[in-house]
Design a protein around this motif. Structure first.
Motif, PDB file in Angstrom:
ATOM      1  N   ARG B  23       6.248   0.238   7.992  1.00  0.00           N
ATOM      2  CA  ARG B  23       7.324  -0.190   7.085  1.00  0.00           C
ATOM      3  C   ARG B  23       6.834  -0.555   5.698  1.00  0.00           C
ATOM      4  NH1 ARG B  23      10.722  -3.957  11.380  1.00  0.00           N
ATOM      5  NH2 ARG B  23      10.470  -2.442  13.054  1.00  0.00           N
ATOM      6  N   GLY B  24       5.545  -0.697   5.535  1.00  0.00           N
ATOM      7  CA  GLY B  24       4.998  -1.216   4.285  1.00  0.00           C
ATOM      8  C   GLY B  24       4.779  -2.716   4.408  1.00  0.00           C
ATOM      9  N   PHE B  25       3.778  -3.214   3.716  1.00  0.00           N
ATOM     10  CA  PHE B  25       3.426  -4.638   3.771  1.00  0.00           C
ATOM     11  C   PHE B  25       4.575  -5.514   3.288  1.00  0.00           C
ATOM     12  CE2 PHE B  25       1.734  -8.367   1.529  1.00  0.00           C
ATOM     13  CZ  PHE B  25       1.123  -9.013   2.581  1.00  0.00           C
ATOM     14  N   VAL B 107      -3.427   0.069   4.405  1.00  0.00           N
ATOM     15  CA  VAL B 107      -2.438  -0.946   4.023  1.00  0.00           C
ATOM     16  C   VAL B 107      -2.774  -1.494   2.633  1.00  0.00           C
ATOM     17  CG1 VAL B 107      -1.487  -3.217   4.588  1.00  0.00           C
ATOM     18  CG2 VAL B 107      -1.963  -1.574   6.425  1.00  0.00           C
ATOM     19  N   ILE B 108      -4.039  -1.809   2.409  1.00  0.00           N
ATOM     20  CA  ILE B 108      -4.452  -2.397   1.127  1.00  0.00           C
ATOM     21  C   ILE B 108      -4.286  -1.397  -0.007  1.00  0.00           C
ATOM     22  CG2 ILE B 108      -6.485  -3.245  -0.139  1.00  0.00           C
ATOM     23  CD1 ILE B 108      -7.213  -4.737   2.466  1.00  0.00           C
ATOM     24  N   ASP B 109      -4.700  -0.159   0.211  1.00  0.00           N
ATOM     25  CA  ASP B 109      -4.616   0.859  -0.846  1.00  0.00           C
ATOM     26  C   ASP B 109      -3.178   1.118  -1.299  1.00  0.00           C
ATOM     27  OD1 ASP B 109      -7.343   1.169  -0.852  1.00  0.00           O
ATOM     28  OD2 ASP B 109      -7.364   3.015   0.333  1.00  0.00           O
ATOM     29  N   ALA B 110      -2.214   0.801  -0.433  1.00  0.00           N
ATOM     30  CA  ALA B 110      -0.810   1.082  -0.756  1.00  0.00           C
ATOM     31  C   ALA B 110      -0.133  -0.047  -1.528  1.00  0.00           C
ATOM     32  CB  ALA B 110      -0.032   1.365   0.533  1.00  0.00           C
ATOM     33  N   GLU B 113      -0.982  -5.728  -5.171  1.00  0.00           N
ATOM     34  CA  GLU B 113      -1.347  -7.130  -4.984  1.00  0.00           C
ATOM     35  C   GLU B 113      -2.481  -7.271  -3.963  1.00  0.00           C
ATOM     36  OE1 GLU B 113       1.561  -9.647  -3.008  1.00  0.00           O
ATOM     37  OE2 GLU B 113      -0.143 -10.989  -2.691  1.00  0.00           O
ATOM     38  N   LEU B 114      -2.428  -6.467  -2.902  1.00  0.00           N
ATOM     39  CA  LEU B 114      -3.487  -6.536  -1.883  1.00  0.00           C
ATOM     40  C   LEU B 114      -4.799  -5.985  -2.430  1.00  0.00           C
ATOM     41  CD1 LEU B 114      -1.463  -5.455   1.288  1.00  0.00           C
ATOM     42  CD2 LEU B 114      -2.115  -7.775   0.617  1.00  0.00           C
ATOM     43  N   LYS B 115      -4.721  -4.941  -3.244  1.00  0.00           N
ATOM     44  CA  LYS B 115      -5.944  -4.408  -3.855  1.00  0.00           C
ATOM     45  C   LYS B 115      -6.591  -5.470  -4.746  1.00  0.00           C
ATOM     46  CE  LYS B 115      -4.237  -0.349  -5.315  1.00  0.00           C
ATOM     47  NZ  LYS B 115      -4.165   1.002  -5.905  1.00  0.00           N
TER      48      LYS B 115
END
Lengths: 188, 188
Positions: B23-25, B107-110, B113-115
């Motif tokens: 679903r996306g983070f 997940v992070i690459d998408a 903010e997580l990157k």
């Protein structure tokens, strides 16, 4: 309404830094900045997206400088030589106004979000330099390593310079820091 | 209410990753994670501060590992040798479950903010290793340079490994990346 104001960007930037130091970055409003600069909020937003951008708008100029110098390095230059030339140019460019850089750094050091933004800016610069190396035909991981190492050297030299320890010539500190890096990595 | 649930942390982490991919983070809620794991939201918050922490809770273990290995390196080890040993240990530790790391990385690459959070994590690891070197009596800028360079090597080796290009042995990639770095920095 859009009458020309002499040096509006510079006045807004100066007023922002003063207020960020006096009241803290979080506590300062754009209305206060505009008032201090003798300008309107509308004028502020003609130059800056928000109050954070006042501290980071120079990043795109710096990135362009680094990328151009890497691209234009002699074809015989090794990747680390191309990076070294870019760092010296950055040192000459950023090194002109130490007092201003010191005030900006005090603002950033006092705020976690701004420190994080500065890290992200540096990572973006590293990625741009790695791209510029790839366009010179440098393969990965060499391109990424040379660029990342260049940014490590940049960060450490800038840190010494802006916190006032040692040499006041930033380009010279960049060269010294790179020499030190070569000694560190060879140290086995 | 606080009955023990077998492997609750692992089940929550697994359910989180599945949902972040599906679903996306941003779109995933803690309620959905808890439901997928067959647990309550309350249990989720017993293990994680928020849904982001699921992706980053391993960072403190990694930091402890790096710092301990640097601290315990032989007194005769040069700074870069101490860092090299720490990187190999990190490679052995992180390299155990490539499939899990690959999903986490997707997940992070998408998510910007997580990157950014990942960058900040790496900068924190570099600062901790620099501190560990200083406690061995290494002076600055050597301590900072060796640690920053170590993290550059770490990042590039991890990137190759997690994106599946080349070698599947992370510790080996760390060694290779460091060797490459030595060649790059000597290249003048």
């Amino acid at each position: 309404m859009s009458r020309w104001e002499p040096n509006a960007r510079g006045r807004l930037a100066q007023a922002s830094l003063e207020l960020y130091i006096e009241r803290g970055f979080e506590q300062t409003t754009v209305a206060e900045i505009a008032q201090r600069a003798g300008l309107t909020e509308r004028t502020f937003f003609r130059y800056f997206v928000d109050k954070r951008e006042v501290l980071f708008w120079g990043a795109s100029t710096l990135q362009e400088l680094l990328v151009t110098v890497v691209a234009e390095a002699p074809t015989t230059a090794t990747p680390i030589e191309a990076i070294a030339t870019a760092l010296e140019s950055a040192g000459a460019f950023l090194g002109e106004n130490r007092a201003h850089s010191q005030v900006r750094q005090r603002v950033i050091d006092a705020n976690t979000e701004l420190k994080e933004r500065e890290l992200i800016k540096l990572a973006t610069l590293a990625a741009a330099m790695a791209d510029a190396l790839r366009q010179r035909g440098v393969k990965d991981p060499t391109a990424s390593l040379a660029a990342e190492v260049g940014i490590a050297v940049f960060r450490i030299a800038f840190d010494q310079w802006v916190h006032g320890t040692g040499d006041s010539d930033l380009a010279h500190l960049m060269r010294e820091s790179l020499t030190e890096l070569k000694a560190v990595t060879a140290g086995d």
